[in-house]
Design a protein around this motif. Structure first.
Motif, short mmCIF file in Angstrom:
data_model
loop_
_atom_site.label_atom_id
_atom_site.label_comp_id
_atom_site.label_asym_id
_atom_site.label_seq_id
_atom_site.Cartn_x
_atom_site.Cartn_y
_atom_site.Cartn_z
N PRO A 27 36.09 37.44 39.54
CA PRO A 27 34.87 38.24 39.65
C PRO A 27 34.89 39.44 38.72
O PRO A 27 35.93 40.09 38.56
CB PRO A 27 34.85 38.67 41.12
N ALA A 28 33.75 39.74 38.09
CA ALA A 28 33.69 40.87 37.15
C ALA A 28 33.99 42.18 37.84
O ALA A 28 34.52 43.11 37.22
CB ALA A 28 32.31 40.91 36.49
N ASN A 29 33.65 42.27 39.13
CA ASN A 29 33.94 43.50 39.86
C ASN A 29 35.25 43.41 40.65
O ASN A 29 35.52 44.23 41.53
CB ASN A 29 32.79 43.85 40.81
N GLY A 30 36.05 42.37 40.32
CA GLY A 30 37.36 42.24 40.97
C GLY A 30 38.33 43.28 40.44
O GLY A 30 38.07 43.99 39.46
N ARG A 31 39.48 43.37 41.08
CA ARG A 31 40.50 44.34 40.72
C ARG A 31 41.51 43.75 39.74
O ARG A 31 41.74 42.53 39.73
CB ARG A 31 41.24 44.83 41.96
N ALA A 32 42.12 44.62 38.94
CA ALA A 32 43.15 44.15 38.01
C ALA A 32 44.30 43.50 38.76
O ALA A 32 44.90 42.53 38.28
CB ALA A 32 43.64 45.31 37.15
N SER A 33 44.60 44.03 39.94
CA SER A 33 45.69 43.45 40.74
C SER A 33 45.39 42.01 41.13
O SER A 33 46.29 41.18 41.25
CB SER A 33 45.93 44.30 41.98
N GLU A 34 44.10 41.68 41.32
CA GLU A 34 43.71 40.31 41.65
C GLU A 34 44.00 39.37 40.49
O GLU A 34 44.39 38.21 40.69
CB GLU A 34 42.23 40.26 42.02
N LEU A 35 43.80 39.85 39.28
CA LEU A 35 44.09 39.04 38.09
C LEU A 35 45.58 38.73 38.03
O LEU A 35 45.99 37.59 37.76
CB LEU A 35 43.63 39.78 36.84
N TYR A 36 46.42 39.74 38.28
CA TYR A 36 47.87 39.54 38.30
C TYR A 36 48.27 38.55 39.39
O TYR A 36 49.08 37.63 39.15
CB TYR A 36 48.58 40.87 38.52
N ASN A 37 47.70 38.72 40.59
CA ASN A 37 48.04 37.84 41.71
C ASN A 37 47.66 36.39 41.41
O ASN A 37 48.44 35.47 41.70
CB ASN A 37 47.34 38.32 42.98
N GLN A 38 46.49 36.19 40.82
CA GLN A 38 46.04 34.83 40.55
C GLN A 38 46.90 34.16 39.49
O GLN A 38 47.28 32.99 39.63
CB GLN A 38 44.57 34.86 40.11
#
Length: 304
Positions: A27-38
């Motif tokens: 998601p564009a409004n997701g967090r950078a930490s979510e990108l790392y987790n994924q």
């Protein structure tokens, strides 16, 4: 209304990362930490081994929940590079191992080395030096367990050997050997005109350093990476009074131990802390701008 999703192209930087996907949607409004987790989940690794940078300008994307993806400059079909940092070890573990060296080595050599030429046992100054060194590093261990909060969770595992060498060799083996020898200056008695000021500097340094560490701890929430402007004992005088008080404590130990090996460790430690303090001053100026009262001296008033 569903949040807009961005599809990002994923490329490895350096050696290939096993199972790293070629693209990722977030998601564009997701967090950078979510990108790392994924990415860590799909690659079958931990977030601490990954470093993500933008393909457009090489800018680092930090692993934090305080930064949204749409504020990083990433857009649809942007490329990100993922680097495998290799095996990691927790900073807290590194600190505990570093400080354990002197706590083991000093008592061991204090017991093994013949402490006086007559064989009558350790002198008063040698015993006092042992006590001060152990108190210092026990304090360090307790602060690591209960006071310090780390902005980075881990560091490269191999670095533990380099970091530990400073303490195990310089403040451990080298200091202990030259302090507890029967021919060491500390094997003789010293007048109170030197010992008492040394004790006073040690106590002032340790208590001041503890006060500063508590101040710095309260600037950051548990598990957080936020920064604040510290205020309190010594912070209006220099950027890093915790380093100033640390240096005072080691000057105190040097006066009690009467050993050039202690002076050597104190000088090297002060030089390294001075470099860190200068970098901290520059970071404060950059992060806080006019809100931060610039300091002329970063560690030692009138000197550094």
């Amino acid at each position: 209304m569903a949040a807009q999703k961005l599809t990002l192209a994923v490329r490895p930087r350096g050696k290939p990362v096993k199972k790293l996907p070629e693209e990722v949607s977030i998601p564009a409004n997701g967090r950078a930490s979510e990108l790392y987790n994924q990415l860590a989940l799909e690659a079958g690794t931990t977030i601490h081994r990954l470093r993500i940078t933008k393909g457009s300008d090489g800018a680092f994307i930090p692993n934090t929940q305080h930064l949204k993806i749409n504020l990083t400059g990433l857009r649809e079909q942007s490329t990100i590079y993922v680097k495998d940092l290799g095996p990691q070890i927790a900073w807290r573990t590194v600190f505990l191992v570093e400080y354990l060296g002197p706590l083991l080595i000093h008592p061991l050599l204090y017991l093994i080395l013949p402490s006086t030429a007559s064989g009558s046992g350790p002198s008063y100054l040698q015993t006092l030096t042992l006590t001060l060194v152990c108190l210092h590093f026990v304090k360090r261990e307790l602060e690591t367990l209960f006071v310090h909060r780390f902005s980075s969770a881990t560091m490269p595992a191999f670095n533990i050997f380099k970091n530990s060498a400073h303490y195990w060799l310089l403040s451990g083996l080298n200091m202990a050997y030259w302090i507890y020898l029967p021919s060491a200056p500390a094997a003789q008695e010293s007048g109170p005109m030197i010992t008492v000021p040394g004790l006073a500097l040690f106590i002032i340094g340790e208590l001041g350093n503890l006060s500063n560490h508590l101040t710095l701890r309260n600037l950051r929430s548990s598990g957080g990476a936020e920064r604040g402007i510290p205020q309190g004992l010594g912070f209006g005088l220099v950027t890093c009074p915790n380093y100033m008080f640390e240096t005072l404590a080691w000057v105190g130990i040097a006066l009690v131990s009467w050993s050039w090996s202690t002076v050597l460790f104190a000088v090297i430690a002060a030089a390294q802390m001075g470099v860190w303090a200068k970098k901290k001053e520059m970071r404060y100026r950059q992060d806080f701008g006019d809100r931060y009262q610039k300091k002329r001296f970063s560690m030692l008033p009138g000197i550094w």
